[in-house]
Every structure is written in C-alpha cells, then in structure tokens.
Design a protein around this motif. Structure first.
Motif, PDB file in Angstrom:
ATOM      1  N   GLU A  35       0.825  -1.203   0.000  1.00 43.74           N
ATOM      2  CA  GLU A  35       0.000   0.000   0.000  1.00 43.74           C
ATOM      3  C   GLU A  35       0.861   1.256   0.000  1.00 43.74           C
ATOM      4  OE1 GLU A  35      -2.624  -0.788   3.271  1.00 43.74           O
ATOM      5  OE2 GLU A  35      -3.761  -2.282   2.131  1.00 43.74           O
ATOM      6  N   GLY A  36       1.880   1.214  -0.847  1.00 40.90           N
ATOM      7  CA  GLY A  36       2.727   2.388  -1.040  1.00 40.90           C
ATOM      8  C   GLY A  36       3.910   2.504  -0.100  1.00 40.90           C
ATOM      9  N   GLN A  37       3.898   1.732   0.999  1.00 39.87           N
ATOM     10  CA  GLN A  37       4.997   1.866   1.960  1.00 39.87           C
ATOM     11  C   GLN A  37       6.052   0.791   1.772  1.00 39.87           C
ATOM     12  OE1 GLN A  37       2.552   2.382   5.574  1.00 39.87           O
ATOM     13  NE2 GLN A  37       4.209   3.752   6.220  1.00 39.87           N
ATOM     14  N   ASP A  38       7.294   1.218   1.881  1.00 40.64           N
ATOM     15  CA  ASP A  38       8.410   0.295   1.700  1.00 40.64           C
ATOM     16  C   ASP A  38       8.521  -0.632   2.914  1.00 40.64           C
ATOM     17  OD1 ASP A  38      10.789  -1.002   1.326  1.00 40.64           O
ATOM     18  OD2 ASP A  38      11.843   0.762   0.563  1.00 40.64           O
ATOM     19  N   ILE A  39       8.386  -1.924   2.688  1.00 42.67           N
ATOM     20  CA  ILE A  39       8.496  -2.876   3.806  1.00 42.67           C
ATOM     21  C   ILE A  39       9.611  -3.879   3.560  1.00 42.67           C
ATOM     22  CG2 ILE A  39       6.059  -2.705   4.494  1.00 42.67           C
ATOM     23  CD1 ILE A  39       5.729  -5.459   3.000  1.00 42.67           C
ATOM     24  N   THR A  40      10.534  -3.512   2.649  1.00 44.20           N
ATOM     25  CA  THR A  40      11.602  -4.448   2.280  1.00 44.20           C
ATOM     26  C   THR A  40      12.397  -4.925   3.493  1.00 44.20           C
ATOM     27  OG1 THR A  40      11.789  -3.022   0.354  1.00 44.20           O
ATOM     28  CG2 THR A  40      13.374  -4.815   0.533  1.00 44.20           C
ATOM     29  N   ARG A  41      12.600  -4.021   4.454  1.00 41.30           N
ATOM     30  CA  ARG A  41      13.445  -4.385   5.606  1.00 41.30           C
ATOM     31  C   ARG A  41      12.630  -4.639   6.871  1.00 41.30           C
ATOM     32  NH1 ARG A  41      17.807  -5.924   3.536  1.00 41.30           N
ATOM     33  NH2 ARG A  41      18.007  -4.921   1.523  1.00 41.30           N
ATOM     34  N   SER A  42      11.331  -4.742   6.746  1.00 40.71           N
ATOM     35  CA  SER A  42      10.514  -4.930   7.953  1.00 40.71           C
ATOM     36  C   SER A  42      10.647  -6.353   8.490  1.00 40.71           C
ATOM     37  CB  SER A  42       9.040  -4.654   7.650  1.00 40.71           C
ATOM     38  OG  SER A  42       8.870  -3.337   7.184  1.00 40.71           O
ATOM     39  N   SER A  43      10.405  -6.516   9.792  1.00 42.04           N
ATOM     40  CA  SER A  43      10.498  -7.843  10.409  1.00 42.04           C
ATOM     41  C   SER A  43       9.230  -8.636  10.094  1.00 42.04           C
ATOM     42  CB  SER A  43      10.632  -7.692  11.922  1.00 42.04           C
ATOM     43  OG  SER A  43       9.411  -7.236  12.461  1.00 42.04           O
ATOM     44  N   PRO A  44       9.334  -9.964  10.060  1.00 39.88           N
ATOM     45  CA  PRO A  44       8.141 -10.778   9.776  1.00 39.88           C
ATOM     46  C   PRO A  44       6.935 -10.442  10.658  1.00 39.88           C
ATOM     47  CG  PRO A  44      10.092 -12.148   9.699  1.00 39.88           C
ATOM     48  CD  PRO A  44      10.541 -10.794  10.167  1.00 39.88           C
ATOM     49  N   PRO A  45       7.099 -10.291  11.991  1.00 38.23           N
ATOM     50  CA  PRO A  45       5.915  -9.969  12.780  1.00 38.23           C
ATOM     51  C   PRO A  45       5.259  -8.644  12.371  1.00 38.23           C
ATOM     52  CG  PRO A  45       7.648 -10.755  14.219  1.00 38.23           C
ATOM     53  CD  PRO A  45       8.266 -10.580  12.862  1.00 38.23           C
ATOM     54  N   SER A  46       6.076  -7.639  12.030  1.00 36.62           N
ATOM     55  CA  SER A  46       5.462  -6.354  11.678  1.00 36.62           C
ATOM     56  C   SER A  46       4.784  -6.448  10.314  1.00 36.62           C
ATOM     57  CB  SER A  46       6.506  -5.235  11.705  1.00 36.62           C
ATOM     58  OG  SER A  46       7.399  -5.366  10.630  1.00 36.62           O
ATOM     59  N   ILE A  47       5.279  -7.316   9.451  1.00 34.95           N
ATOM     60  CA  ILE A  47       4.631  -7.521   8.151  1.00 34.95           C
ATOM     61  C   ILE A  47       3.275  -8.213   8.349  1.00 34.95           C
ATOM     62  CG2 ILE A  47       4.803  -8.801   5.967  1.00 34.95           C
ATOM     63  CD1 ILE A  47       7.847  -8.160   6.070  1.00 34.95           C
ATOM     64  N   VAL A  48       3.265  -9.193   9.255  1.00 37.58           N
ATOM     65  CA  VAL A  48       1.992  -9.863   9.577  1.00 37.58           C
ATOM     66  C   VAL A  48       1.015  -8.838  10.130  1.00 37.58           C
ATOM     67  CG1 VAL A  48       0.894 -11.502  11.147  1.00 37.58           C
ATOM     68  CG2 VAL A  48       2.996 -12.134   9.960  1.00 37.58           C
ATOM     69  N   GLU A  49       1.535  -7.955  10.960  1.00 35.13           N
ATOM     70  CA  GLU A  49       0.674  -6.962  11.581  1.00 35.13           C
ATOM     71  C   GLU A  49       0.051  -6.000  10.551  1.00 35.13           C
ATOM     72  OE1 GLU A  49       0.867  -5.438  16.055  1.00 35.13           O
ATOM     73  OE2 GLU A  49       2.349  -6.831  15.311  1.00 35.13           O
ATOM     74  N   ARG A  50       0.722  -5.816   9.434  1.00 39.72           N
ATOM     75  CA  ARG A  50       0.167  -4.979   8.359  1.00 39.72           C
ATOM     76  C   ARG A  50      -0.952  -5.692   7.616  1.00 39.72           C
ATOM     77  NH1 ARG A  50       3.488  -0.688   6.691  1.00 39.72           N
ATOM     78  NH2 ARG A  50       2.050  -0.537   4.960  1.00 39.72           N
ATOM     79  N   GLY A  51      -1.087  -7.001   7.850  1.00 40.58           N
ATOM     80  CA  GLY A  51      -2.138  -7.752   7.169  1.00 40.58           C
ATOM     81  C   GLY A  51      -1.667  -8.489   5.933  1.00 40.58           C
ATOM     82  N   LEU A  52      -0.354  -8.661   5.816  1.00 37.72           N
ATOM     83  CA  LEU A  52       0.182  -9.491   4.729  1.00 37.72           C
ATOM     84  C   LEU A  52       0.373 -10.885   5.304  1.00 37.72           C
ATOM     85  CD1 LEU A  52       2.567  -6.754   3.685  1.00 37.72           C
ATOM     86  CD2 LEU A  52       1.470  -8.097   1.931  1.00 37.72           C
ATOM     87  N   ILE A  53      -0.530 -11.780   4.956  1.00 34.48           N
ATOM     88  CA  ILE A  53      -0.526 -13.088   5.596  1.00 34.48           C
ATOM     89  C   ILE A  53      -0.134 -14.164   4.596  1.00 34.48           C
ATOM     90  CG2 ILE A  53      -1.837 -14.699   7.013  1.00 34.48           C
ATOM     91  CD1 ILE A  53      -1.559 -11.888   8.220  1.00 34.48           C
ATOM     92  N   HIS A  54       0.842 -14.948   4.993  1.00 31.04           N
ATOM     93  CA  HIS A  54       1.457 -15.949   4.126  1.00 31.04           C
ATOM     94  C   HIS A  54       1.043 -17.349   4.599  1.00 31.04           C
ATOM     95  CE1 HIS A  54       5.640 -17.497   2.505  1.00 31.04           C
ATOM     96  NE2 HIS A  54       4.664 -18.311   2.210  1.00 31.04           N
ATOM     97  N   VAL A  55       0.339 -18.061   3.765  1.00 37.31           N
ATOM     98  CA  VAL A  55       0.008 -19.457   4.066  1.00 37.31           C
ATOM     99  C   VAL A  55       1.065 -20.321   3.388  1.00 37.31           C
ATOM    100  CG1 VAL A  55      -1.707 -21.292   3.834  1.00 37.31           C
ATOM    101  CG2 VAL A  55      -2.451 -18.931   4.141  1.00 37.31           C
ATOM    102  N   PRO A  56       1.959 -20.891   4.173  1.00 33.63           N
ATOM    103  CA  PRO A  56       3.136 -21.518   3.570  1.00 33.63           C
ATOM    104  C   PRO A  56       2.842 -22.827   2.854  1.00 33.63           C
ATOM    105  CG  PRO A  56       3.155 -21.879   5.922  1.00 33.63           C
ATOM    106  CD  PRO A  56       1.974 -21.001   5.637  1.00 33.63           C
ATOM    107  N   GLU A  57       3.775 -23.187   2.013  1.00 31.95           N
ATOM    108  CA  GLU A  57       3.714 -24.449   1.295  1.00 31.95           C
ATOM    109  C   GLU A  57       3.707 -25.605   2.297  1.00 31.95           C
ATOM    110  OE1 GLU A  57       6.987 -24.756  -1.347  1.00 31.95           O
ATOM    111  OE2 GLU A  57       6.284 -26.614  -2.255  1.00 31.95           O
TER     112      GLU A  57
END
Lengths: 239, 297
Positions: free
Chosen positions: A65-87
């Motif tokens: 959503e326009g914000q750079d999250i390249t260096r963000s930690s996994p928990p903070s990425i989850v908190e943004r609502g980017l949810i990864h259902v792994p293989e």
C-alpha cells in the motif's frame, strides 16, 4: 486504475551462490486475485518468503500500500495484514484446530475482534468447527489446507499469499479450496496465489504472471494466459 | 515403605522443578542447556546474598522471609537465564547443534567459576535454616518445612502448566517448539518468546536453588553440576520437551533413587540414577510420556 496493494520492484534474491530471483517485478491491485505460475524451483516460494520477510533480498523493493516494507520484520509484516500461508500448510500438529486458529490470531489484541474472526472462519470452513478440539496433525490433507487458510483468516488479511494450496489434494478438494479463496477475495481481500496447478489457479484469478528461473517471462489477464500457447503447452498440460 | 515414598517424592519435586527448565529450553530450541544446573546454583547464591543483606531481620520469620527471597531470587535467576541466552546462545541460532552444545558446556564453567571468583570456593552456610515440627503420616516422618517446600514446588508447576496450556504465550511457546518458521509467519516474535522461555525455566531452577539452600543449609559453586545431570535424567525419563512427562520424570527419578538407596546403600545413589538414565536412553529414548516425533512432509 485501482490502488496497488503489493508492488515488487526488481527483486534480487541470492541463496549463497545461487540466484533465486533476478529482477522480479509484479503488482497486485486492491481486491485482485493474482496467480503466480511456474515450475518447481522457478522462484515462486522465494517471492512469497521475500514479501513476508523470511528472506532478505539483495536488491529491489517490496511495497505494501505504497509503503516500503523491504526491511521490515516478519511480525510487523503480519501486523500490516500481509498473511502468508506456507507451502505444505505447516499446521501445528499437536495443537488443536482451535489453538491453531488462535495462533493465526496471535497479533490480535482485541478479544472482540478475535472472537468475530474465529466465528467467521468457522462459518466459512464448517469442517473446522466439527474438528475444533482435534489435534491439527490428525486432519486430512484437505482439512489441513482449510485450517491453514482459516488460520490466515483469523489474522485479518488485507493481502493473502497462498503457496501451493492445491498441492496433494484430490480434484474435488482443489475446487473446494479455490472456491474458498474466491469467497475470501469477494469480501475484499487481495490474493497472491502461487500454484503449479495453473488450470485451477487461472480459473479464479484475474491476472497472472509466469516466472521461470527467477524472472517474470509472461504476464497478462487470466483469460489471455489461458489462451496463450506457451502457457498451455508448459503448464496446462499441452494440447 | 511410606517413608521411602515420601523421601522420593520430596527430592523428586526438586528434580522436577529443575528438569522443567531443561525440558522447556530443549523443547523450544532443541538445546541441551548444560548450564541449567548452574542457574540453580546461581539461585541459591543470590538467595544467600539477599538473606545476608537482610541480616537479623529474617531470623524470627524465616519461612516468610525465605518466601520473599525466593521470589526475588527467581527474578534474578530468570534474568540471568535471559542474558545467557542473549549472549551465548542466540548468536548461534543458525550454527550447527554441536557448536551450541559446546557453548553450553562453556557457559556452565563460566557460571561456576565466575561464582567462585565472586563468592569464594568454600561452601557457604545458609543464614536461614528451616526447622519445624515433625508430623507422622502413614508411618512416614514428614516435617512441616518439607511440606511447605513441596507445596511451593507443586504451586510453581501448576502455574507453569496453566501458562503453557492456557495462555497466549504458552501457545506461542508450543507453536515455536513445533515449527519456528511457521510461528514467525503467524506474527510471533520468536526471539522474544524464546527469551521468555529462558526466563521462566531459569526462574524455576532458581527457586529450587533457594529451597535447597534453605533445606540443606549449605551451598557451594559446584552444587549445580550433579543436579543439572539429575534434571537431565529426569527429563529423559519423563520425555524431554514434554512438560507433564518431565514433572513425572522428576518424581519417578526421586522415587527410584529413594528405593535404590534403601536397597543398595547410599553410596550407590548416583550410580543407580545414572544407570536408569542409560537404561532409558537405550530402551525408551522418548521417555515415559514422550511422543515419537512425527516426520514433517
């Protein structure tokens, strides 16, 4: 043009000496289902892992959503609502179904929100309600996939990333899983869907990308890709 | 007979308390923390220092004073465990298992001989010695102080059990033990949860250390060595990584020792205990309640 949910620009990822992604770029618009197609080892899983922060790219950017999250930690990425259902679902095998769902809601502090999402997950995936107190590892493959998706729902996804949700499932279950994904999307969640089963993925996707050797070689609407001779030949089982 | 059982349960509850920390750490990062027994020793010494600082204040109310000191010592030991993890183990999270194991042995020596430099090599006499009336229950002599100590140990174990099975933190711990990467994808701050696990495990060992100091009356910088090995034995007997199993393992080891000592004589106690360890490792390496680890596809 809709607003962009996810934007990957020129991603380079290396594992030791092996280059897994070479300048990969793709976008997912708000409310879209985007399929990511390709063979084993093409870099699909690496792409998702890079978005969720498990893998650090050597170059390029990830924007949510326009914000750079390249260096963000996994928990903070989850908190943004980017949810990864792994293989391979990665269900917590000795936790109960309910506890697995609660793990999905780990970052959710508000009890009312958590309860509402749990109810919604059980409503959308009624099989889970029946198996609520059962250990996750005792579920069948299809049920485990549903649990993995349910777990992601409880996290409140704005963008849901699914890695091979149809893997190892019987055709009927593949359809069921794809239907659930479409339902989730219909409620406004953007979806990035990694699949080897291109046929199933293109049936529900709006657009798609084909990646080979860490590069995007083809992209277009689902209809275009389904008709493209190269896609048909390589991923849709030939003539 | 009932005396033997009581003795076994009493010692066993100590073993269980120390073994739990061992087992928790193993469960969550698959590390045999050989320095764990030394955290027990550290607990005894910090309790000793606090009681010394409180001076004559404590003489009259020894049980209450010991209880307050117990809590403070748990805090100190817990923090020591967190520091240990941060300094010695976290940098090696991705290193081969052997490197971690050797570091743990090194950390054990560092704690032992660090304490020796600070506190001296001579055994210290605990300023509080729990006395108490003796009760007779089913023919066993039980002192009130023993009952109090077992009571504290049981309370701590119940609290831990509730924490692990009911709370959000406990769920996260179990999830990390099963699959740390998946836990990370759930938004769990894995490092933080591991640090908390060390805190809790170390605090339990510290509690056992203070209680041992108050009960036996004497502490020294090597006191953690044997108990560390015993706790490991208890954890293996019960099923390392499994909390209920570990508690059970502690009690079983206590009982085995108690009966073994009775039949074979006191000098055989450790031989008997470690004989049991070897027996379990060969015959049932997963322990009494340990489950076979399922292979992930």
């Amino acid at each position: 043009m809709k607003t962009t949910a996810l934007e990957l620009t020129d991603l380079d990822v290396r594992y030791g000496g092996v280059q897994a992604l070479r300048g990969l770029s793709l976008t997912v618009a708000e409310g879209e289902i985007v399929a990511l197609l390709g063979n084993n080892g093409a870099g699909k899983t690496t792409t998702l892992s890079t978005v969720s922060g498990l893998v650090r790219p050597a170059g390029g950017t990830v924007r949510h959503e326009g914000q750079d999250i390249t260096r963000s930690s996994p928990p903070s990425i989850v908190e943004r609502g980017l949810i990864h259902v792994p293989e391979g679902r990665r269900i917590f095998s000795t936790l109960t179904v309910h506890e697995n769902l609660l793990m999905g809601g780990y970052p959710v502090r508000d009890q009312a929100t958590l309860r509402r999402r749990l109810d919604r997950a059980y409503e959308l995936l009624p099989r889970l309600a029946e198996r609520r107190a059962q250990q996750g590892g005792t579920l069948s493959g299809g049920e485990q996939q549903m649990l993995a998706i349910g777990r992601a729902l409880v996290a409140g996804p704005r963008l849901l990333m699914l890695d091979e949700p149809s893997m190892g499932l019987a055709p009927l279950l593949v359809t069921a899983v794809m239907d659930v994904i479409r339902d989730i999307n219909a409620e406004g969640t953007s979806v990035l869907l990694v699949e080897q089963n291109a046929k199933a993925a293109l049936k529900i996707a709006h657009r798609g990308y084909v990646i080979e050797n860490g590069e995007c070689t083809l992209d277009g609407s689902a209809a275009e890709l389904s008709a493209d001779s190269r896609v048909v030949e390589a991923y849709l089982g030939g003539v | 007979m009932s005396q033997l059982i009581w003795n076994g349960l009493f010692v066993g509850s100590f073993y269980a308390l120390v073994a739990l920390g061992y087992s928790m750490v193993y469960g969550i990062i698959k590390l045999l923390n050989f320095a764990h027994g030394d955290l027990y020793m550290l607990g005894a010494f910090s309790g000793f220092a606090m009681l010394g600082a409180m001076g004559g204040l404590v003489k009259s109310q020894s049980l209450l004073a010991l209880f307050i000191v117990l809590l403070l010592a748990m805090l100190t030991t817990g923090l020591s465990g967190v520091v240990l993890e941060r300094v010695a183990y976290r940098p090696l999270r991705r290193a081969p298992r052997l490197a971690l194991l050797i570091t743990a042995v090194g950390a054990s020596f560092a704690l032992e001989y660090g304490t020796r430099i600070v506190a001296g090599a001579n055994p210290k006499v605990y300023p509080v010695r729990l006395g108490g009336t003796t009760l007779h229950v089913f023919g066993a002599r039980i002192t009130v102080q023993q009952l109090a100590l077992v009571g504290v140990a049981v309370a701590l174990m119940v609290a831990l059990h509730l924490l692990i099975t009911r709370s959000r933190q406990g769920r996260a711990m179990r999830a990390i033990a099963l699959d740390p990467r998946a836990a990370l994808l759930m938004g769990v701050d894995v490092d933080k949860v591991i640090a908390r696990t060390f805190f809790i495990g170390s605090a339990l060992a510290g509690a056992a250390g203070v209680m041992a100091g108050g009960y036996y009356g004497k502490i020294d910088f090597l006191m953690g060595f044997i108990i560390g090995l015993k706790a490991f034995t208890a954890a293996v007997i019960g099923g390392i990584g499994n909390m209920q199993g570990t508690m059970l393992g502690g009690l079983v080891l206590g009982l085995l020792e108690s009966f073994g000592t009775h039949w074979l004589g006191g000098e055989w106690r450790d031989v008997f205990a470690f004989g049991c360890l070897i027996l379990f490792l060969t015959v049932r390496p997963t322990g009494l309640l340990g489950e076979r680890v399922t292979e992930r596809v």
